[in-house]
Design a protein around this motif. Structure first.
Motif, PDB file in Angstrom:
ATOM      1  N   MET A 105     138.697  63.426  38.872  1.00 29.00           N
ATOM      2  CA  MET A 105     137.398  64.095  38.789  1.00 29.00           C
ATOM      3  C   MET A 105     136.252  63.096  38.947  1.00 29.00           C
ATOM      4  O   MET A 105     135.272  63.361  39.648  1.00 29.00           O
ATOM      5  N   ARG A 106     136.351  61.964  38.318  1.00 27.13           N
ATOM      6  CA  ARG A 106     135.290  60.958  38.397  1.00 27.13           C
ATOM      7  C   ARG A 106     135.338  60.190  39.702  1.00 27.13           C
ATOM      8  O   ARG A 106     134.302  60.005  40.363  1.00 27.13           O
ATOM      9  N   ASP A 107     136.525  59.733  40.097  1.00 33.86           N
ATOM     10  CA  ASP A 107     136.629  58.776  41.201  1.00 33.86           C
ATOM     11  C   ASP A 107     136.794  59.421  42.569  1.00 33.86           C
ATOM     12  O   ASP A 107     136.495  58.787  43.582  1.00 33.86           O
ATOM     13  N   LEU A 108     137.281  60.660  42.616  1.00 32.13           N
ATOM     14  CA  LEU A 108     137.568  61.280  43.910  1.00 32.13           C
ATOM     15  C   LEU A 108     136.640  62.430  44.258  1.00 32.13           C
ATOM     16  O   LEU A 108     136.218  62.554  45.407  1.00 32.13           O
ATOM     17  N   ILE A 109     136.312  63.281  43.300  1.00 32.48           N
ATOM     18  CA  ILE A 109     135.510  64.457  43.655  1.00 32.48           C
ATOM     19  C   ILE A 109     134.106  64.413  43.067  1.00 32.48           C
ATOM     20  O   ILE A 109     133.355  65.389  43.180  1.00 32.48           O
ATOM     21  N   ASP A 110     133.741  63.277  42.458  1.00 32.08           N
ATOM     22  CA  ASP A 110     132.372  63.076  41.960  1.00 32.08           C
ATOM     23  C   ASP A 110     131.929  64.199  41.029  1.00 32.08           C
ATOM     24  O   ASP A 110     130.790  64.691  41.110  1.00 32.08           O
ATOM     25  N   ALA A 111     132.815  64.593  40.125  1.00 34.63           N
ATOM     26  CA  ALA A 111     132.455  65.609  39.138  1.00 34.63           C
ATOM     27  C   ALA A 111     131.358  65.068  38.226  1.00 34.63           C
ATOM     28  O   ALA A 111     131.302  63.870  37.941  1.00 34.63           O
ATOM     29  N   PRO A 112     130.463  65.933  37.759  1.00 34.91           N
ATOM     30  CA  PRO A 112     129.425  65.478  36.825  1.00 34.91           C
ATOM     31  C   PRO A 112     130.052  64.839  35.590  1.00 34.91           C
ATOM     32  O   PRO A 112     131.119  65.258  35.124  1.00 34.91           O
TER      33      PRO A 112
END
Length: 305
Positions: free
Chosen positions: A1-8
């Motif tokens: 979520m953080r590193d691949l899809i730039d989730a908030p």
């Protein structure tokens, strides 16, 4: 979520909080001893016999490898469970080598590098271990855990273990002038060798450096090194070094038709549980690291004219 899809950030932090109570993180925490350790030892499980090491491989169930695994899983260092663990380990764990309190470190550079990484991540003051590592750098820029046995040159594995520790220390504290200079020298040791080549021959220093390993434990491969350089660049804002390009190309070439990356091998030895489906099968952990490395490289590398 953080590193691949730039989730908030609130979204990935909420997911990260589940590491303590669900899945692999919770499972590993369930094996923790009452005194905060795992398997009754700092580096070696209690009552471990040398015969098992020779027959089945190095054991990975003791405290130091369990803490590193929790760091990789992403256990929130501010959680109550993480804080209790750090305190109990500091109070009760002693290194088998000399009986030193756990957060004072051992004598071997590989072990101390990982202890610095774990300690810095979980909010422990590991500055004295950092000072020791800085003073133990080899003349060629890196580190070697065989220094105490007379080695005067660096090794890839020792160097990446120390670099990861110094980077985590810098992320947590800002680092010192000395730790930053040592980290830069260690990076240059690897970059001069394009992450896997011997300096004299130009040939791969070890063919296993090109194989994708998980969990890494103390072992070295190009993906571990590339993921380190990615994390370093994201912290400092540095542009990717062109000398990473050959390792990037080799990593890209290993991608399978379905978009995943395979596991080539895992270190032998006692574990709490297995994380991958075995060699030659797609690995979610290898795939995650490969994808975030290539994403960073594509976004950060200058476009050729």
């Amino acid at each position: 979520m953080r590193d691949l899809i730039d989730a908030p950030e609130p979204e990935w932090r909420a997911e990260r909080a589940k590491v303590e109570t669900e899945g692999w993180g919770a499972r590993l925490l369930s094996f923790q001893d009452d005194d905060g350790q795992w398997a009754g030892g700092a580096f070696i499980p209690a009552h471990f016999e040398e015969r098992e090491w020779s027959e089945h491989g190095q054991p990975w169930t003791a405290t130091c490898f369990s803490l590193s695994q929790l760091r990789e899983f992403g256990l929130d260092p501010s959680s109550e469970r993480a804080r209790r663990t750090v305190e109990k380990v500091g109070a009760n764990a002693r290194w088998e080598e000399g009986g030193q309190p756990y957060w004072q470190g051992e004598i071997e550079e590989c072990i101390n590098g990982r202890t610095v990484a774990d300690g810095a991540y979980f909010g422990v003051d590991v500055s004295t271990i950092v000072e020791r590592l800085v003073s133990e750098r080899q003349p060629d820029g890196g580190w070697n855990c065989e220094r105490i046995n007379g080695s005067t040159c660096s090794s890839f594995a020792s160097t990446i273990n120390v670099l990861e520790g110094l980077l985590e220390f810098e992320r947590a504290t800002g680092g010192t002038a000395q730790s930053k200079a040592a980290r830069a020298a260690g990076e240059e040791y690897l970059l001069k060798r394009h992450l896997f080549r011997g300096l004299r021959t130009g040939e791969p220093a070890n063919k296993r450096f090109l194989c994708l390993c998980h969990p890494s434990r103390w072992h070295y491969d190009i993906l571990r090194a590339l993921d380190y350089f990615r994390a370093s660049a994201l912290l400092t804002g540095a542009a990717p070094d062109p000398r990473l390009g050959e390792a990037i190309d080799r990593l890209s070439a290993r991608r399978l038709e379905d978009g995943t990356w395979p596991l080539d091998w895992s270190p032998r030895g006692r574990v709490w549980f297995v994380l991958d489906d075995g060699p030659d099968k797609p690995s979610p952990w290898v795939t995650l690291k490969a994808m975030r490395v290539l994403k960073w490289w594509a976004a950060s590398s200058p476009v050729a004219p």
